[in-house]
Motif scaffolding. Structure first.
Motif, mmCIF file in Angstrom:
data_model
loop_
_atom_site.group_PDB
_atom_site.id
_atom_site.type_symbol
_atom_site.label_atom_id
_atom_site.label_comp_id
_atom_site.label_asym_id
_atom_site.label_seq_id
_atom_site.Cartn_x
_atom_site.Cartn_y
_atom_site.Cartn_z
ATOM 1 N N ALA A 149 -27.393 -2.087 -11.111
ATOM 2 C CA ALA A 149 -26.806 -2.577 -12.207
ATOM 3 C C ALA A 149 -26.124 -1.969 -13.569
ATOM 4 C CB ALA A 149 -27.088 -3.800 -13.644
ATOM 5 N N THR A 150 -27.351 -0.576 -13.341
ATOM 6 C CA THR A 150 -27.553 0.148 -14.582
ATOM 7 C C THR A 150 -26.444 1.510 -14.045
ATOM 8 O OG1 THR A 150 -29.950 0.531 -14.375
ATOM 9 C CG2 THR A 150 -29.690 -0.519 -16.000
ATOM 10 N N SER A 151 -26.969 1.943 -12.415
ATOM 11 C CA SER A 151 -26.734 3.461 -11.885
ATOM 12 C C SER A 151 -25.244 3.745 -11.967
ATOM 13 C CB SER A 151 -27.454 3.142 -10.777
ATOM 14 O OG SER A 151 -26.788 2.975 -9.955
ATOM 15 N N SER A 152 -25.086 4.279 -11.494
ATOM 16 C CA SER A 152 -23.022 4.661 -11.438
ATOM 17 C C SER A 152 -23.186 5.885 -10.803
ATOM 18 C CB SER A 152 -22.944 5.290 -13.017
ATOM 19 O OG SER A 152 -22.966 6.412 -12.879
ATOM 20 N N PHE A 153 -21.489 5.530 -9.556
ATOM 21 C CA PHE A 153 -22.386 6.281 -8.285
ATOM 22 C C PHE A 153 -20.272 5.801 -7.842
ATOM 23 C CE2 PHE A 153 -23.230 1.588 -6.330
ATOM 24 C CZ PHE A 153 -22.233 1.981 -5.564
ATOM 25 N N THR A 154 -20.028 6.760 -7.328
ATOM 26 C CA THR A 154 -18.799 7.195 -6.751
ATOM 27 C C THR A 154 -18.839 7.483 -5.059
ATOM 28 O OG1 THR A 154 -18.056 8.911 -8.221
ATOM 29 C CG2 THR A 154 -16.815 8.723 -6.719
ATOM 30 N N VAL A 172 -15.332 3.828 -8.289
ATOM 31 C CA VAL A 172 -16.206 4.635 -8.628
ATOM 32 C C VAL A 172 -17.097 3.311 -9.548
ATOM 33 C CG1 VAL A 172 -16.623 5.721 -11.405
ATOM 34 C CG2 VAL A 172 -14.919 6.967 -9.398
ATOM 35 N N LYS A 173 -17.825 3.509 -9.779
ATOM 36 C CA LYS A 173 -18.803 2.331 -9.679
ATOM 37 C C LYS A 173 -19.386 2.452 -11.254
ATOM 38 C CE LYS A 173 -22.468 -0.946 -10.173
ATOM 39 N NZ LYS A 173 -23.651 -0.356 -11.418
ATOM 40 N N GLU A 174 -19.280 2.061 -12.141
ATOM 41 C CA GLU A 174 -19.655 2.314 -13.569
ATOM 42 C C GLU A 174 -20.888 2.041 -13.770
ATOM 43 O OE1 GLU A 174 -18.779 4.773 -15.824
ATOM 44 O OE2 GLU A 174 -17.046 5.405 -14.270
ATOM 45 N N GLY A 175 -22.022 2.539 -14.408
ATOM 46 C CA GLY A 175 -23.095 2.266 -14.705
ATOM 47 C C GLY A 175 -23.037 1.157 -16.629
ATOM 48 N N SER A 176 -23.992 0.038 -16.824
ATOM 49 C CA SER A 176 -24.127 -0.185 -17.900
ATOM 50 C C SER A 176 -25.279 0.438 -18.799
ATOM 51 C CB SER A 176 -23.959 -1.961 -17.844
ATOM 52 O OG SER A 176 -24.636 -2.335 -17.569
ATOM 53 N N ASP A 177 -25.556 0.965 -20.080
ATOM 54 C CA ASP A 177 -26.116 1.307 -21.271
ATOM 55 C C ASP A 177 -26.478 -0.551 -22.134
ATOM 56 O OD1 ASP A 177 -26.612 3.668 -19.914
ATOM 57 O OD2 ASP A 177 -25.942 4.118 -21.001
#
Length: 138
Positions: free
Chosen positions: A19-24, A74-79
């Protein structure tokens, strides 16, 4: 039971990490066919071996410039995770300790029925005091 707790803990770790990481995910299509797919990097474009192949349909050939297409997901992570603190007051701690101790000991059975006054003789009553003082229970 212990292994079940470990499985749940590891799965929660992976859920938070996902949930917190982002990847492409990058994909390269030629003639509407997936040629290359890459995670975290760019997908490779058509190489010379693919361009030399013949296409029987002739609708889309590798020599054409506009035939290939790049797509990326693109999957954006949440901070916005919130850190919580667990503060327990002394009164709550004493109450919970007492409650759990009493609850656990509630279901413990005795080995045998203990009668503490079994070895003692009853006291001797020389006179009937109720009749002597004329006090009767109604």
């Amino acid at each position: 039971m212990q292994s079940f707790k470990k499985i749940i803990a590891v799965s929660l770790i992976f859920a938070v990490m996902f949930a917190t990481s982002s990847f492409t995910v990058s994909m390269h299509y030629c003639c509407n066919k997936l040629v290359d797919m890459a995670v975290f990097t760019k997908a490779k474009v058509c190489d010379a071996a693919l361009q030399a192949q013949t296409n029987p349909s002739k609708k889309c050939s590798f020599e054409k410039k506009g035939c290939c297409d790049n797509k990326s997901i693109v999957k954006e992570g949440s901070d916005n995770l919130q850190k919580t603190t667990f503060k327990m007051e002394n009164q709550n701690l004493v109450f919970r300790h007492t409650f759990f101790y009493a609850y656990i000991n509630l279901f413990e059975g005795l080995v045998q029925n203990v009668v503490p006054f079994l070895n003692y003789d009853p006291s001797l009553i020389p006179k009937d005091f109720q009749v002597l003082h004329e006090v009767y229970l109604i």
